[in-house]
Design an enzyme around this catalytic site. Structure first.
Site, mmCIF file in Angstrom:
data_model
loop_
_atom_site.group_PDB
_atom_site.id
_atom_site.type_symbol
_atom_site.label_atom_id
_atom_site.label_comp_id
_atom_site.label_asym_id
_atom_site.label_seq_id
_atom_site.Cartn_x
_atom_site.Cartn_y
_atom_site.Cartn_z
ATOM 1 N N GLU A 85 -0.912 30.835 28.672
ATOM 2 C CA GLU A 85 -1.013 30.247 30.003
ATOM 3 C C GLU A 85 -2.452 29.893 30.356
ATOM 4 O OE1 GLU A 85 0.587 32.933 32.878
ATOM 5 O OE2 GLU A 85 2.413 33.283 31.727
ATOM 6 N N CYS A 112 -0.188 44.712 34.924
ATOM 7 C CA CYS A 112 -0.408 43.378 34.350
ATOM 8 C C CYS A 112 0.794 42.903 33.551
ATOM 9 C CB CYS A 112 -1.654 43.411 33.468
ATOM 10 S SG CYS A 112 -2.003 41.830 32.690
ATOM 11 N N GLY A 152 -5.009 38.199 27.793
ATOM 12 C CA GLY A 152 -5.822 38.774 26.722
ATOM 13 C C GLY A 152 -7.098 39.433 27.196
ATOM 14 N N LEU A 208 -12.455 46.778 37.602
ATOM 15 C CA LEU A 208 -12.669 48.193 37.881
ATOM 16 C C LEU A 208 -11.396 48.820 38.467
ATOM 17 C CD1 LEU A 208 -14.900 50.326 37.696
ATOM 18 C CD2 LEU A 208 -15.668 49.635 39.976
ATOM 19 N N HIS A 209 -10.946 48.280 39.572
ATOM 20 C CA HIS A 209 -9.654 48.631 40.184
ATOM 21 C C HIS A 209 -9.505 50.069 40.681
ATOM 22 C CE1 HIS A 209 -8.637 44.694 38.919
ATOM 23 N NE2 HIS A 209 -8.097 44.955 37.761
ATOM 24 N N CYS A 326 -1.763 36.210 35.943
ATOM 25 C CA CYS A 326 -1.831 36.590 34.540
ATOM 26 C C CYS A 326 -0.497 36.973 33.873
ATOM 27 C CB CYS A 326 -2.794 37.773 34.466
ATOM 28 S SG CYS A 326 -3.321 38.174 32.834
HETATM 29 N N1 SAH Z 1 -8.526 41.469 30.070
HETATM 30 C C1 SAH Z 1 -9.480 40.975 31.004
HETATM 31 C C2 SAH Z 1 -9.208 39.556 31.496
HETATM 32 C C3 SAH Z 1 -7.780 39.163 31.777
HETATM 33 S S1 SAH Z 1 -6.988 39.848 33.182
HETATM 34 C C4 SAH Z 1 -9.613 41.919 32.171
HETATM 35 O O1 SAH Z 1 -8.889 42.908 32.217
HETATM 36 O O2 SAH Z 1 -10.477 41.716 33.006
HETATM 37 C C5 SAH Z 1 -7.728 38.996 34.536
HETATM 38 C C6 SAH Z 1 -7.753 39.788 35.829
HETATM 39 O O3 SAH Z 1 -6.443 39.835 36.419
HETATM 40 C C7 SAH Z 1 -8.173 41.247 35.643
HETATM 41 O O4 SAH Z 1 -9.072 41.599 36.672
HETATM 42 C C8 SAH Z 1 -6.861 41.966 35.794
HETATM 43 O O5 SAH Z 1 -7.032 43.313 36.116
HETATM 44 C C9 SAH Z 1 -6.186 41.146 36.876
HETATM 45 N N2 SAH Z 1 -4.750 41.345 37.031
HETATM 46 C C10 SAH Z 1 -3.810 41.482 36.088
HETATM 47 N N3 SAH Z 1 -2.592 41.661 36.645
HETATM 48 C C11 SAH Z 1 -2.763 41.623 37.981
HETATM 49 C C12 SAH Z 1 -1.887 41.766 39.105
HETATM 50 N N4 SAH Z 1 -0.582 41.984 38.954
HETATM 51 N N5 SAH Z 1 -2.439 41.673 40.348
HETATM 52 C C13 SAH Z 1 -3.775 41.459 40.508
HETATM 53 N N6 SAH Z 1 -4.636 41.315 39.499
HETATM 54 C C14 SAH Z 1 -4.153 41.407 38.242
#
Ligand code: SAH
Length: 335
Positions: A85, A112, A152, A208-209, A326
């Site tokens: 995507e 994710c 990824g 970070l989250h 994502c």
């Molecule tokens: N692997 C890398 C880049 C891809 S994910 C990373 O983890 O940063 C891109 C961003 O989308 C990341 O910040 C990830 O935590 C966030 N993300 C994934 N699923 C999500 C969701 N359901 N809600 C909000 N953000 C999400």
């Protein structure tokens, strides 16, 4: 291929160096996906190239345009049938494309959609570039900004991502400036350390989250390998060495990481480091049971961080009606 690699490849086929530059421009600048499109080459030469090699571009499997804003989501099919995507977003400063770096992902973050199917394979540099060319062709626009925030983990495909960054930056190619590129990682510490050595002017984003190991480990398995103290040590070092501000992504999950205590802990964690906090209203991924915090909670959380003197913004959601987050579209398509 870099121009040097293409030159040596075409020399082996008996072609002079000026041909390499022509072919390279067709591939890198115009992004053509057939040799027949290379109209300044003779028919014989085009046939010869088509016999010797192929161009692994991205074909559009599905295109969905949002009715809420100008966002377009692409599902691309690769030469081996795998699906990835990309999301095209329009901003005042131009078009930004969010690209994938892998088919699937092995990091398995709880929230994710991409991680749920595991990793299938990494993308080549050409396949990462191909997403930009395909989006430009489809919409007849120029992409000026790129974020590596699609499917990824970029640092799980380090060499191809670096090769992509160098190619996308080439003057004779797409010529997208490093300052217009963001790379996002879930916190793979050796990747951050390696990238620091490359001394690039791109923006590093760190997902970070959570402000502590207890919460972060439940959301992101990578935290058990590289806990927050180790991650922050690498991030502080990166910011000091490159003088580039790191962007910390913080997706807000109701009742999980959105309390006032979490905000204070986060403010303390990032105290005294070049940083920007991007609060993200979470996208619901049905299987996880995690729900986004309310807009009011996100606002209160942001205000608390601001009072502590941190730089913070709340990310605007785009493409809410087209599964633009994502991995969402691919999962649905496969199901
Ligand atoms: N692997 C890398 C880049 C891809 S994910 C990373 O983890 O940063 C891109 C961003 O989308 C990341 O910040 C990830 O935590 C966030 N993300 C994934 N699923 C999500 C969701 N359901 N809600 C909000 N953000 C999400």
């Amino acid at each position: 291929m870099t121009l040097e690699e293409l030159t040596s490849f075409l020399t082996d086929l008996g072609l002079p160096p000026f041909r390499a530059r022509q072919v390279w421009q067709w591939l890198q600048q115009k992004g053509v996906i057939t040799f027949d499109a290379m109209t300044n080459l003779s028919k014989d030469l085009r046939d010869k190239l088509a016999d010797a090699c192929c161009i692994a571009g991205c074909e559009i499997e599905k295109r969905s345009a949002s009715s809420l804003d100008p966002t377009v989501k692409f599902l691309f099919r690769l030469h081996d049938g795998e699906l990835i995507e990309s999301v095209l977003m329009k901003y005042k400063y131009g078009y930004s494309l969010c690209v994938s770096t892998q088919v699937g992902c092995r990091m398995n973050c709880a929230f994710c959609a991409t991680g749920q199917g595991g990793l299938i394979r990494s993308l080549s540099a050409g396949e990462i570039l191909g997403q930009i060319h395909a989006a430009q062709r489809s919409e007849n626009i120029r992409v000026s900004h790129v974020v590596l925030m699609g499917m990824g983990e970029p640092f799980d495909n380090y060499d191809n991502v670096l090769r992509f960054l160098k190619l996308v930056n080439e003057e004779d190619g797409l010529h997208i400036g490093m300052r217009n590129i963001s790379l996002s990682t879930c916190g793979v510490v050796p990747g951050i350390e390696r990238l620091e050595q490359e001394n690039l002017q791109l923006t590093l984003s760190v997902s970070l989250h959570a402000p502590n190991d207890q919460i972060r480990s439940t959301l992101m398995p990578i935290n058990r390998r590289y806990p927050i103290a180790e991650l922050m040590r690498a991030c502080r070092h990166y910011a000091d060495a490159t003088s580039r501000r790191i962007s910390y992504e913080y997706a807000m999950f109701s009742g999980v990481n959105d309390s006032d205590e979490c905000a204070s802990e986060l403010a303390a964690l990032l105290k005294g480091t070049l940083s920007h906090i991007n609060l993200i209203p979470a996208n619901d991924v049905t299987e996880s049971g995690l729900k986004s915090s309310s807009p009011e909670r996100i606002k209160a959380f942001a205000e608390l961080l601001q009072r502590e003197g941190r730089n913070v913004t709340v990310r605007r959601s785009l493409g809410g009606d087209i599964d633009a987050s994502c991995g969402q579209l691919r999962s649905k398509h496969i199901r």
